[in-house]
Design a protein around this motif. Structure first.
Motif, short mmCIF file in Angstrom:
data_model
loop_
_atom_site.label_atom_id
_atom_site.label_comp_id
_atom_site.label_asym_id
_atom_site.label_seq_id
_atom_site.Cartn_x
_atom_site.Cartn_y
_atom_site.Cartn_z
N ASN A 86 0.81 -1.22 0.00
CA ASN A 86 0.00 0.00 0.00
C ASN A 86 0.84 1.27 0.00
O ASN A 86 0.41 2.32 -0.49
CB ASN A 86 -0.92 0.03 1.23
N VAL A 87 2.05 1.17 0.56
CA VAL A 87 2.89 2.37 0.63
C VAL A 87 3.40 2.77 -0.75
O VAL A 87 3.88 3.89 -0.94
CB VAL A 87 4.09 2.16 1.58
N VAL A 88 3.30 1.86 -1.72
CA VAL A 88 3.75 2.14 -3.08
C VAL A 88 2.57 2.51 -3.97
O VAL A 88 2.58 3.53 -4.67
CB VAL A 88 4.52 0.95 -3.67
N VAL A 89 1.55 1.65 -3.99
CA VAL A 89 0.33 1.92 -4.75
C VAL A 89 -0.88 1.44 -3.95
O VAL A 89 -0.77 0.48 -3.19
CB VAL A 89 0.31 1.23 -6.13
N THR A 90 -2.00 2.08 -4.13
CA THR A 90 -3.22 1.64 -3.47
C THR A 90 -3.79 0.44 -4.22
O THR A 90 -3.37 0.13 -5.36
CB THR A 90 -4.28 2.75 -3.47
N ALA A 91 -4.75 -0.24 -3.59
CA ALA A 91 -5.40 -1.37 -4.25
C ALA A 91 -6.07 -0.92 -5.55
O ALA A 91 -6.02 -1.62 -6.57
CB ALA A 91 -6.43 -1.99 -3.31
N GLU A 92 -6.69 0.24 -5.53
CA GLU A 92 -7.36 0.77 -6.72
C GLU A 92 -6.36 1.02 -7.84
O GLU A 92 -6.63 0.72 -9.02
CB GLU A 92 -8.11 2.06 -6.39
N GLU A 93 -5.20 1.55 -7.50
CA GLU A 93 -4.17 1.80 -8.51
C GLU A 93 -3.62 0.50 -9.07
O GLU A 93 -3.35 0.38 -10.27
CB GLU A 93 -3.05 2.64 -7.90
N LEU A 94 -3.47 -0.50 -8.21
CA LEU A 94 -2.97 -1.79 -8.67
C LEU A 94 -3.95 -2.44 -9.64
O LEU A 94 -3.55 -3.05 -10.64
CB LEU A 94 -2.71 -2.71 -7.47
#
Length: 252
Positions: free
Chosen positions: A217-225
């Protein structure tokens, strides 16, 4: 010589539809019966076709043996690796490849992320079967009775509040994965890690392996993934075509 080979190979798809006599083979190839007979005799000598008592020809046992040997010697990891690396180059996240063997789902390849945060997963290590995206993909391809037997035997540790709690929930999730053709693990194993995955299929359409992209999560959110899902699915489809020896259907 190339025309002769082409004609001989053209006989095999014809016989795959069922036994055919000399006249039918000659007609399909558009050649004289003597030419068709010569081609059939050559294929027969190599065990690729067999002449029945009714004088019709069918595919030979040697052809099936070769096909089985080829399938057994296919290394999905070797075929997939360059594609996993290319996917990692594009997205920067950790990429996994997994298979289902002896009641376990195992990682057989991994390409590390480009950022300092590392996942604990290791090649050869079993995955958390009730939550991992790759496990859901592999088990979802099994028959309904097989899925039910496995689901009822599993333990359901609550790694996080999002973990699958029981067999009924797991079977429901597998049904969804089977229908949609992709899977996720959004904080089911580790609260801070999200994962999306897609299946790799063989020539018969069955799932032979599963691949996934994971990121914290610190890199990308679930939505972004999740926006990477089309790319992940295209990569899995490319590997599937290469593994199964098929090509992309031509557009009309």
């Amino acid at each position: 010589m190339s025309q002769t080979v082409d004609r001989a190979l053209s006989i095999l798809p014809l016989l795959a539809q069922g036994p055919a006599d000399l006249g039918q083979v000659a007609e399909r190839l558009g050649v004289h019966k003597s030419t068709a007979l010569r081609l059939l005799r050559t294929l027969h000598e190599h065990g690729l076709v067999y002449r029945q008592e009714d004088q019709r020809y069918r595919l030979g046992a040697r052809l099936f043996a070769l096909a089985q040997e080829a399938v057994e010697n296919l290394d999905v990891r070797e075929i997939a690796h360059s594609h996993l690396v290319a996917l990692n180059d594009r997205c920067g996240h950790t990429v996994h490849l997994a298979v289902y063997e002896e009641q376990e789902v195992l990682y057989i390849d991994k390409v590390e992320s480009r950022y300092p945060v590392r996942m604990y997963s290791r090649i050869g290590k079993p995955v958390a079967i009730t939550v991992a995206a790759v496990a859901k993909l592999l088990l979802a391809d099994l028959t309904e009775p097989e899925r039910r037997v496995i689901a009822e035997k599993l333990d359901y540790p609550m790694y996080t509040s999002r973990s699958t709690p029981n067999a009924a929930g797991f079977l429901k999730e597998l049904a969804v994965v089977r229908e949609q053709g992709w899977a996720t693990d959004l904080g089911g194993h580790e609260e801070s890690i999200n994962c999306i995955g897609a299946p790799i299929r063989g020539a018969d359409g069955r799932v032979v392996a599963a691949m996934s992209v994971s990121a914290p999560n610190v890199v990308v959110t679930a939505e972004e993934l999740l926006t990477l899902l089309p790319l992940v699915r295209r990569t899995a489809e490319t590997i599937s075509r290469e593994y199964s020896g098929t090509t992309r259907p031509k557009k009309a």
